[in-house]
Write an enzyme that holds these catalytic residues in place. Sequence first.
Site, PDB file in Angstrom:
ATOM      1  N   PRO A 202       3.767  -2.622  -5.406  1.00  0.00           N
ATOM      2  CA  PRO A 202       4.589  -3.795  -5.102  1.00  0.00           C
ATOM      3  C   PRO A 202       5.771  -3.580  -4.150  1.00  0.00           C
ATOM      4  O   PRO A 202       6.936  -3.683  -4.554  1.00  0.00           O
ATOM      5  CB  PRO A 202       5.065  -4.235  -6.478  1.00  0.00           C
ATOM      6  CG  PRO A 202       5.195  -2.945  -7.219  1.00  0.00           C
ATOM      7  CD  PRO A 202       4.058  -2.089  -6.736  1.00  0.00           C
ATOM      8  N   CYS A 203       5.487  -3.326  -2.876  1.00  0.00           N
ATOM      9  CA  CYS A 203       6.577  -3.168  -1.915  1.00  0.00           C
ATOM     10  C   CYS A 203       7.327  -4.487  -1.707  1.00  0.00           C
ATOM     11  O   CYS A 203       8.428  -4.499  -1.147  1.00  0.00           O
ATOM     12  CB  CYS A 203       6.062  -2.617  -0.585  1.00  0.00           C
ATOM     13  SG  CYS A 203       4.631  -3.456   0.090  1.00  0.00           S
ATOM     14  N   HIS A 204       6.727  -5.605  -2.188  1.00  0.00           N
ATOM     15  CA  HIS A 204       7.432  -6.891  -2.071  1.00  0.00           C
ATOM     16  C   HIS A 204       8.649  -6.951  -2.998  1.00  0.00           C
ATOM     17  O   HIS A 204       9.502  -7.833  -2.840  1.00  0.00           O
ATOM     18  CB  HIS A 204       6.480  -8.055  -2.393  1.00  0.00           C
ATOM     19  CG  HIS A 204       5.944  -8.053  -3.788  1.00  0.00           C
ATOM     20  ND1 HIS A 204       4.858  -7.296  -4.170  1.00  0.00           N
ATOM     21  CD2 HIS A 204       6.348  -8.713  -4.910  1.00  0.00           C
ATOM     22  CE1 HIS A 204       4.603  -7.504  -5.460  1.00  0.00           C
ATOM     23  NE2 HIS A 204       5.502  -8.353  -5.928  1.00  0.00           N
TER      24      HIS A 204
END
Length: 263
Positions: free
Chosen positions: A230-232
């Site tokens: 989850p780089c978001h």
Amino acid sequence: MDELSANPSLKFKDVDLVERGLQPATVKRWFLKHHGMTFHAFQRSFKINSAFKKLQQGETVLDVALENGYESLSGFNESFRSIIGTSPKNSKMEKIVDLKRIETPLGTMIACANENGICMLEFSDRKSLSKEFEDISKYFKANIIQGENPHFKTLETELEEYFEGKRLDFTVPLAPVGTDFQKKVWEILRTIPYGTTRSYQQQADILGNPKAVRAVANANGLNKISIIIPCHRVIGTNGTLTGYGGGIWRKQKLLELEKAILF
């Protein structure tokens, strides 16, 4: 596409498309836009992917050719060589990575997987997609070909549950492509709790190298497995949304989705 997935030996001709209420020219344009190839080329790729796996399992070239709808060995050999790069009988040492297009509420995503797990999940309009394909192909020394993979079924189910707000964590196996440093950064990304955010500086601190903020940010940007890694959930120190390969608007939507479920 569902019928082809269930039975790769099928061969859809233009008349078959018309019988299903589809105009061949429209289908051709759609596949060129979304897959970079015509529907007939897509079918050939799918058949060869299936054939390749059967050969790897020990089936004979003749049996595989017939099972996949080829009327002659020469035709099968020619199609196989054009996609895999070698003849069926010399393909034992070759490898492939499966590719599939998945529809989500935020747009089309492209998934890639090998026998170990998912190695790519990206939105189809990401600008660096072709470079990522090159990296994956080089990393695994494999051809990337349209086809089914057991991990895709798990991925599609879990993605659907995620977007419905019914899944907080993913269990589908991953096979990330990157350096040891990048993989460490991505492991840290996966520890960010659902619905929360973390800064690049916090990531660097957890990594044990507070000065590696820029390197951490770069590794985040090179993550090829969106949502699951989850780089978001990483934002600027001042709380602003920073760059996201799938587009800032998607990053905002993903964060809004997660916060809505929690609160």
